[in-house]
Design a protein around this motif. Structure first.
Motif, PDB file in Angstrom:
ATOM      1  N   LEU A   1       0.731  -1.365   0.000  1.00  0.00           N
ATOM      2  CA  LEU A   1      -0.103  -0.055   0.013  1.00  0.00           C
ATOM      3  C   LEU A   1       0.809   1.269  -0.125  1.00  0.00           C
ATOM      4  O   LEU A   1       0.545   2.421  -0.707  1.00  0.00           O
ATOM      5  CB  LEU A   1      -0.808   0.134   1.195  1.00  0.00           C
ATOM      6  CG  LEU A   1      -1.920  -1.125   1.030  1.00  0.00           C
ATOM      7  CD1 LEU A   1      -2.779  -0.972   2.462  1.00  0.00           C
ATOM      8  CD2 LEU A   1      -2.870  -0.678  -0.054  1.00  0.00           C
ATOM      9  N   THR A  48       0.779   3.946  -3.034  1.00  0.00           N
ATOM     10  CA  THR A  48       0.589   5.384  -2.718  1.00  0.00           C
ATOM     11  C   THR A  48       1.657   6.625  -3.034  1.00  0.00           C
ATOM     12  O   THR A  48       1.480   7.331  -3.699  1.00  0.00           O
ATOM     13  CB  THR A  48       0.395   5.766  -1.344  1.00  0.00           C
ATOM     14  OG1 THR A  48      -0.461   4.672  -0.625  1.00  0.00           O
ATOM     15  CG2 THR A  48      -0.060   6.980  -0.742  1.00  0.00           C
ATOM     16  N   GLN A  49       2.978   5.837  -2.844  1.00  0.00           N
ATOM     17  CA  GLN A  49       4.151   6.708  -3.643  1.00  0.00           C
ATOM     18  C   GLN A  49       4.135   6.916  -4.867  1.00  0.00           C
ATOM     19  O   GLN A  49       4.563   7.925  -5.611  1.00  0.00           O
ATOM     20  CB  GLN A  49       5.359   6.099  -2.901  1.00  0.00           C
ATOM     21  CG  GLN A  49       5.675   6.169  -1.508  1.00  0.00           C
ATOM     22  CD  GLN A  49       6.968   5.413  -0.928  1.00  0.00           C
ATOM     23  OE1 GLN A  49       7.156   4.416  -1.587  1.00  0.00           O
ATOM     24  NE2 GLN A  49       7.594   5.749  -0.052  1.00  0.00           N
ATOM     25  N   TRP A 107       1.537   6.294  -6.768  1.00  0.00           N
ATOM     26  CA  TRP A 107       0.232   7.418  -7.184  1.00  0.00           C
ATOM     27  C   TRP A 107       0.730   8.982  -7.090  1.00  0.00           C
ATOM     28  O   TRP A 107       0.585   9.911  -7.756  1.00  0.00           O
ATOM     29  CB  TRP A 107      -0.925   7.007  -6.200  1.00  0.00           C
ATOM     30  CG  TRP A 107      -1.760   8.233  -6.504  1.00  0.00           C
ATOM     31  CD1 TRP A 107      -2.829   8.319  -7.345  1.00  0.00           C
ATOM     32  CD2 TRP A 107      -2.308   9.095  -5.670  1.00  0.00           C
ATOM     33  NE1 TRP A 107      -3.750   9.383  -7.328  1.00  0.00           N
ATOM     34  CE2 TRP A 107      -3.204  10.095  -6.342  1.00  0.00           C
ATOM     35  CE3 TRP A 107      -1.467   9.764  -4.390  1.00  0.00           C
ATOM     36  CZ2 TRP A 107      -4.020  11.099  -5.445  1.00  0.00           C
ATOM     37  CZ3 TRP A 107      -2.002  10.838  -3.899  1.00  0.00           C
ATOM     38  CH2 TRP A 107      -3.109  11.610  -4.348  1.00  0.00           C
ATOM     39  N   TRP A 108       1.401   9.313  -6.046  1.00  0.00           N
ATOM     40  CA  TRP A 108       1.900  10.556  -5.520  1.00  0.00           C
ATOM     41  C   TRP A 108       2.652  11.181  -6.690  1.00  0.00           C
ATOM     42  O   TRP A 108       2.566  12.308  -7.073  1.00  0.00           O
ATOM     43  CB  TRP A 108       2.404  10.564  -4.251  1.00  0.00           C
ATOM     44  CG  TRP A 108       2.844  12.164  -3.850  1.00  0.00           C
ATOM     45  CD1 TRP A 108       3.834  12.626  -4.003  1.00  0.00           C
ATOM     46  CD2 TRP A 108       1.874  13.001  -3.139  1.00  0.00           C
ATOM     47  NE1 TRP A 108       3.844  13.953  -3.518  1.00  0.00           N
ATOM     48  CE2 TRP A 108       2.552  14.090  -2.828  1.00  0.00           C
ATOM     49  CE3 TRP A 108       0.862  12.786  -2.517  1.00  0.00           C
ATOM     50  CZ2 TRP A 108       2.288  15.138  -2.222  1.00  0.00           C
ATOM     51  CZ3 TRP A 108       0.091  14.008  -1.889  1.00  0.00           C
ATOM     52  CH2 TRP A 108       0.927  15.188  -1.724  1.00  0.00           C
TER      53      TRP A 108
END
Length: 105
Positions: free
Chosen positions: A92, A96-97, A99-100
């Motif tokens: 996860l 998230t990284q 996506w960022w």
């Protein structure tokens, strides 16, 4: 090493990166001397992009594609456990990284 298939494409296009960029991506991959890399994903479709980028564009030797990938692996009655598999929290965090970076870079 986990590769995001998006890195093989010029940002916001469907154009594959050039040889120099592909070689820079491939240079990040740590392959022990005398061994090759195996690209795999859930079903093999995104791994094919990684294989193509590493093998055919960057010219990285001994790259293989596990076409059946995780679906095939887990269907085997006696499949060995994966070594160094990240836990759900790490997965996860990585997602998230990524996506960022895609959203804000």
């Amino acid at each position: 090493m986990q590769l995001d298939f998006n890195q093989w494409f010029e940002p916001k296009t469907a154009l594959f990166v050039d040889k120099a960029k592909a070689q820079a991506i491939a240079a990040q991959i740590q392959v022990p001397s005398g061994q090759g890399a195996v690209a795999f994903c859930n079903t093999g479709h995104w791994a094919a992009t990684d294989w193509f980028g590493m093998s055919e564009v960057a010219g990285m030797p001994h790259v293989k594609l596990y076409a059946g990938s995780m679906v095939d692996w887990t269907q085997q009655p006696d499949y060995p456990a994966l070594q160094n598999a990240p836990g759900r929290g790490e997965q996860l965090m990585r997602a998230t990284q990524q996506w960022w970076q895609r959203k804000f870079n």
